[in-house]
Design a protein around this motif. Structure first.
Motif, PDB file in Angstrom:
ATOM      1  N   GLN A  66     -29.909   8.200   2.544  1.00 11.59           N
ATOM      2  CA  GLN A  66     -29.522   8.251   3.948  1.00 11.59           C
ATOM      3  C   GLN A  66     -28.098   7.755   4.168  1.00 11.59           C
ATOM      4  N   VAL A  67     -27.535   7.063   3.181  1.00  9.11           N
ATOM      5  CA  VAL A  67     -26.153   6.591   3.290  1.00  9.11           C
ATOM      6  C   VAL A  67     -25.193   7.763   3.491  1.00  9.11           C
ATOM      7  N   TRP A  68     -25.517   8.911   2.899  1.00  6.51           N
ATOM      8  CA  TRP A  68     -24.625  10.070   3.033  1.00  6.51           C
ATOM      9  C   TRP A  68     -24.534  10.529   4.478  1.00  6.51           C
ATOM     10  N   PHE A  69     -25.598  10.356   5.248  1.00 11.78           N
ATOM     11  CA  PHE A  69     -25.578  10.684   6.668  1.00 11.78           C
ATOM     12  C   PHE A  69     -24.612   9.761   7.417  1.00 11.78           C
ATOM     13  N   ILE A  70     -24.655   8.470   7.075  1.00 11.40           N
ATOM     14  CA  ILE A  70     -23.750   7.505   7.696  1.00 11.40           C
ATOM     15  C   ILE A  70     -22.304   7.831   7.318  1.00 11.40           C
ATOM     16  N   LEU A  71     -22.073   8.149   6.063  1.00 13.10           N
ATOM     17  CA  LEU A  71     -20.723   8.485   5.621  1.00 13.10           C
ATOM     18  C   LEU A  71     -20.212   9.733   6.323  1.00 13.10           C
ATOM     19  N   GLY A  72     -21.098  10.734   6.489  1.00 16.34           N
ATOM     20  CA  GLY A  72     -20.684  11.952   7.185  1.00 16.34           C
ATOM     21  C   GLY A  72     -20.304  11.689   8.626  1.00 16.34           C
ATOM     22  N   GLY A  73     -21.135  10.896   9.331  1.00 15.91           N
ATOM     23  CA  GLY A  73     -20.816  10.546  10.709  1.00 15.91           C
ATOM     24  C   GLY A  73     -19.543   9.738  10.814  1.00 15.91           C
ATOM     25  N   GLY A  74     -19.351   8.808   9.866  1.00 12.21           N
ATOM     26  CA  GLY A  74     -18.124   8.022   9.857  1.00 12.21           C
ATOM     27  C   GLY A  74     -16.901   8.871   9.590  1.00 12.21           C
ATOM     28  N   ALA A  75     -17.035   9.867   8.705  1.00 12.44           N
ATOM     29  CA  ALA A  75     -15.913  10.753   8.409  1.00 12.44           C
ATOM     30  C   ALA A  75     -15.534  11.584   9.625  1.00 12.44           C
ATOM     31  N   ILE A  76     -16.531  12.064  10.374  1.00 13.38           N
ATOM     32  CA  ILE A  76     -16.235  12.811  11.599  1.00 13.38           C
ATOM     33  C   ILE A  76     -15.501  11.923  12.591  1.00 13.38           C
ATOM     34  N   PHE A  77     -15.980  10.686  12.752  1.00 12.49           N
ATOM     35  CA  PHE A  77     -15.369   9.754  13.708  1.00 12.49           C
ATOM     36  C   PHE A  77     -13.918   9.453  13.346  1.00 12.49           C
ATOM     37  N   ALA A  78     -13.641   9.214  12.070  1.00 11.99           N
ATOM     38  CA  ALA A  78     -12.311   8.780  11.664  1.00 11.99           C
ATOM     39  C   ALA A  78     -11.349   9.932  11.409  1.00 11.99           C
ATOM     40  N   ALA A  79     -11.852  11.043  10.856  1.00 12.22           N
ATOM     41  CA  ALA A  79     -10.953  12.141  10.486  1.00 12.22           C
ATOM     42  C   ALA A  79     -10.771  13.149  11.606  1.00 12.22           C
ATOM     43  N   PHE A  80     -11.818  13.389  12.396  1.00 13.01           N
ATOM     44  CA  PHE A  80     -11.745  14.385  13.470  1.00 13.01           C
ATOM     45  C   PHE A  80     -12.331  13.794  14.765  1.00 13.01           C
ATOM     46  N   PRO A  81     -11.619  12.850  15.383  1.00 13.64           N
ATOM     47  CA  PRO A  81     -12.157  12.159  16.566  1.00 13.64           C
ATOM     48  C   PRO A  81     -12.572  13.076  17.716  1.00 13.64           C
ATOM     49  N   PRO A  82     -11.812  14.133  18.059  1.00 12.50           N
ATOM     50  CA  PRO A  82     -12.275  15.009  19.148  1.00 12.50           C
ATOM     51  C   PRO A  82     -13.614  15.671  18.837  1.00 12.50           C
ATOM     52  N   LEU A  83     -13.840  16.031  17.576  1.00 11.35           N
ATOM     53  CA  LEU A  83     -15.114  16.615  17.184  1.00 11.35           C
ATOM     54  C   LEU A  83     -16.241  15.605  17.391  1.00 11.35           C
ATOM     55  N   TYR A  84     -15.995  14.372  17.017  1.00 12.48           N
ATOM     56  CA  TYR A  84     -16.992  13.315  17.219  1.00 12.48           C
ATOM     57  C   TYR A  84     -17.293  13.141  18.700  1.00 12.48           C
ATOM     58  N   ALA A  85     -16.233  13.095  19.515  1.00 11.62           N
ATOM     59  CA  ALA A  85     -16.411  12.862  20.945  1.00 11.62           C
ATOM     60  C   ALA A  85     -17.203  13.980  21.608  1.00 11.62           C
ATOM     61  N   VAL A  86     -16.854  15.224  21.303  1.00 15.51           N
ATOM     62  CA  VAL A  86     -17.508  16.362  21.953  1.00 15.51           C
ATOM     63  C   VAL A  86     -18.932  16.544  21.439  1.00 15.51           C
ATOM     64  N   SER A  87     -19.119  16.511  20.127  1.00 12.61           N
ATOM     65  CA  SER A  87     -20.435  16.799  19.560  1.00 12.61           C
ATOM     66  C   SER A  87     -21.440  15.697  19.878  1.00 12.61           C
ATOM     67  N   PHE A  88     -21.027  14.436  19.777  1.00 11.62           N
ATOM     68  CA  PHE A  88     -21.968  13.358  20.044  1.00 11.62           C
ATOM     69  C   PHE A  88     -22.239  13.207  21.533  1.00 11.62           C
ATOM     70  N   SER A  89     -21.372  13.784  22.359  1.00 13.52           N
ATOM     71  CA  SER A  89     -21.640  13.808  23.797  1.00 13.52           C
ATOM     72  C   SER A  89     -22.531  14.991  24.155  1.00 13.52           C
ATOM     73  N   GLY A  90     -22.140  16.187  23.708  1.00 13.28           N
ATOM     74  CA  GLY A  90     -22.903  17.374  24.042  1.00 13.28           C
ATOM     75  C   GLY A  90     -24.272  17.412  23.388  1.00 13.28           C
ATOM     76  N   PHE A  91     -24.382  16.864  22.181  1.00 13.73           N
ATOM     77  CA  PHE A  91     -25.650  16.864  21.455  1.00 13.73           C
ATOM     78  C   PHE A  91     -26.359  15.515  21.578  1.00 13.73           C
ATOM     79  N   TYR A  92     -26.065  14.782  22.644  1.00  8.92           N
ATOM     80  CA  TYR A  92     -26.522  13.394  22.734  1.00  8.92           C
ATOM     81  C   TYR A  92     -28.038  13.267  22.614  1.00  8.92           C
ATOM     82  N   LEU A  93     -28.793  14.029  23.406  1.00  7.92           N
ATOM     83  CA  LEU A  93     -30.248  13.898  23.393  1.00  7.92           C
ATOM     84  C   LEU A  93     -30.837  14.389  22.079  1.00  7.92           C
ATOM     85  N   ALA A  94     -30.225  15.436  21.514  1.00  7.06           N
ATOM     86  CA  ALA A  94     -30.686  15.909  20.206  1.00  7.06           C
ATOM     87  C   ALA A  94     -30.419  14.849  19.144  1.00  7.06           C
ATOM     88  N   MET A  95     -29.248  14.215  19.202  1.00  8.42           N
ATOM     89  CA  MET A  95     -28.939  13.135  18.262  1.00  8.42           C
ATOM     90  C   MET A  95     -29.913  11.974  18.436  1.00  8.42           C
TER      91      MET A  95
END
Length: 387
Positions: A66-95
Motif C-alpha cells: 500500500q506504500v506505493w499508493f501513498i507514493l503515487g499520491g505524494g508524487a501527484i501532489f508535489a510534481a503536478f499540484p494542479p492535477l492534485y487540486a482538481v482531481s482530489f476535489s472533483g473525485f472527493y466522494l469517490a476518494m
C-alpha cells in the motif's frame, strides 16, 4: 550553472510523468493482487481454516504494498499540484469511499480472529471483500472519467472550480463508459488476485481460484475490447491546437485545446504505443491459459504483464494530457503546463534516485524471505502469529 539546470525543464516534466505512471503501475502490480485476493476471499475459501489461509497469503505484505499508493499520491501532489487540486476535489466522494474501504481492510485483518464466533468472522470476511472490491472498481471508474473528461474550469488566477455539483462529485462520475472501466478494473485485479492465490496456496483453494480467475480473464478481454471500440467510435478526444511551451512556467490556461476527433489518433501519430494494449490483451489471454493449464507462477506473471499493458495504454493514449476538462477544454491539464517548478522537480528527482532503489531492494528482500506457500498447518500452528 545552477545545479537544477543540469537537466532541462521539459526533460524533468517528462521524467516525472513517467515516474508517476511507474508508481501507479507499481501500486496496481503489488497491492492489486491484495485487492483481488480480498475480493475472491468469500468464494475461494469455504471454511474458516481455508479463509485464514487465503488471508495469510497477503497478511505479511499488504501494508508494504500500500506504500506505493501513498507514493503515487505524494508524487501527484508535489510534481503536478494542479492535477492534485482538481482531481482530489472533483473525485472527493469517490476518494473518500476508496479510503474508507482501505481503512476497513486493516481493521478486518486485525480483528477477524479476535473471537471464535463464526458470525463475527463472517462479517469481517465480507469487510475484506468490500475493502478489495470497492477500490478495485472505483480506480477503474476514475480512469474512465479521465478519458471522458471532467467538468471543471480554472479561473484567471488558476483557482480550480468543479462544475459537477455536490452530488456530481460521486454520482456524476458513474457514467456508462466509466462504469465499464470500473468493471474491467475489478475483473483485471480478480485475475491478478487469482494468480497470487494459485502461487501461494494449494489444493481446493487454488483450484477454485483458477476457476474464478479464468472467468474474470474472459470478462477482462471482452470488456477491454468493448472499451477500446467505445473509445474509438463513441468518445471524443482532446488535442493541443499548437505546439506546447515545454520550458515555460506552468500555466494551464496558456494552452489552446481542441475537443473533438478520437483519442485513438495517438496510435497513428505514435504507432509504437500499440505495444501497450497488445500487452494487455496478450497478458490476459496467457493468464487465462496458465490458469486453465495448471501453471503456478505463470498466471501471476502474465497477469502482471496485462496490468502493466492496460494501465500504460491509458497514459500513452491521452499523452500529454493529465486531466481534460469537458466544460472548458482550455483548462485541461497537461504535463507541460501543470507541473511544479524546475527546481522542485529536480530536488524531488534527486530524492527519488536515492530512496527508490532502497525501497525496491527492501521490497525484493521481503518477498524473498516470505517466498513459499501458505498451508493449513501454518495457520493452525499457535506459534505462527498468523491472522
Amino acid at each position: 550553472m545552477i545545479l537544477h539546470e543540469l537537466i532541462s525543464f521539459d526533460s524533468l516534466r517528462l521524467i516525472w510523468w513517467l515516474l508517476l505512471g511507474t508508481l501507479l503501475i507499481a501500486f496496481a502490480l503489488t497491492d492489486g493482487f491484495d485487492l483481488g485476493t480480498g475480493t475472491l476471499l468469500p468464494f475461494v475459501a469455504r471454511n474458516d481454516v481455508e479463509r485464514r489461509v487465503v488471508i495469510n497469503t497477503v497478511g505479511p505484505v499488504w501494508e508494504g504494498n500500500q506504500v506505493w499508493f501513498i507514493l503515487g499520491g505524494g508524487a501527484i501532489f508535489a510534481a503536478f499540484p494542479p492535477l492534485y487540486a482538481v482531481s482530489f476535489s472533483g473525485f472527493y466522494l469517490a476518494m473518500f469511499a476508496i479510503l474508507a474501504a482501505l481503512i476497513v481492510r486493516p481493521v478486518a485483518f486485525k480483528f477477524r480472529s479476535k473471537r471464535e464466533d463464526a458470525t463475527w468472522r463472517a462479517r469481517w470476511d465480507w469487510a475484506l471483500f468490500f475493502g478489495g472490491a470497492v477500490p478495485a472498481a472505483l480506480f477503474g471508474v476514475a480512469v474512465g472519467n479521465v478519458l471522458l473528461g471532467v467538468p471543471f474550469h480554472l479561473t484567471p488566477d488558476l483557482h480550480s472550480i468543479y462544475d459537477g455539483g455536490p452530488f456530481g462529485k460521486f454520482f456524476g462520475l458513474l457514467r456508462p463508459f466509466a462504469l465499464l472501466c470500473g468493471a474491467v478494473s475489478l475483473a483485471m485485479l480478480i485475475v491478478h488476485g487469482a494468480g497470487w492465490i494459485v502461487l501461494k496456496t494449494e489444493g481446493a483453494i487454488a483450484d477454485r481460484a483458477r476457476r474464478y480467475g479464468s472467468v474474470a480473464a474472459m470478462l477482462v478481454l471482452a470488456g477491454y475490447a468493448l472499451a477500446g471500440l467505445w473509445l474509438a467510435f463513441g468518445i471524443e478526444g482532446y488535442a493541443l491546437a499548437q505546439a506546447p511551451l515545454r520550458d515555460a512556467p506552468s500555466n494551464p490556461l496558456a494552452s489552446t485545446v481542441i475537443h473533438g476527433g478520437s483519442w485513438l489518433s495517438a496510435y497513428a501519430d505514435r504507432p509504437w504505443i500499440a505495444i501497450a494494449p497488445v500487452m494487455g490483451f496478450v497478458g490476459t489471454a496467457m493468464a487465462w491459459r496458465a490458469l486453465r493449464s495448471g501453471g503456478e507462477l505463470s498466471p501471476l506473471g502474465w497477469s502482471k504483464m496485462a496490468v502493466f499493458g492496460m494501465i500504460s495504454s491509458v497514459g500513452l493514449t491521452i499523452y500529454p494530457f493529465l486531466l481534460p476538462s469537458t466544460t472548458d477544454p482550455h483548462s485541461s491539464l497537461t504535463i507541460w503546463d501543470a507541473s511544479s517548478s524546475h527546481q522542485t522537480l529536480f530536488v524531488m528527482l534527486m530524492a527519488t534516485v536515492i530512496f527508490l532503489p532502497m525501497i525496491l531492494a527492501y521490497t525484493a528482500w521481503v518477498y524473498r524471505v516470505l517466498w513459499g506457500k501458505v498451508t493449513e498447518d501454518d495457520v493452525s500452528d499457535p506459534d505462527s502469529h498468523s491472522y
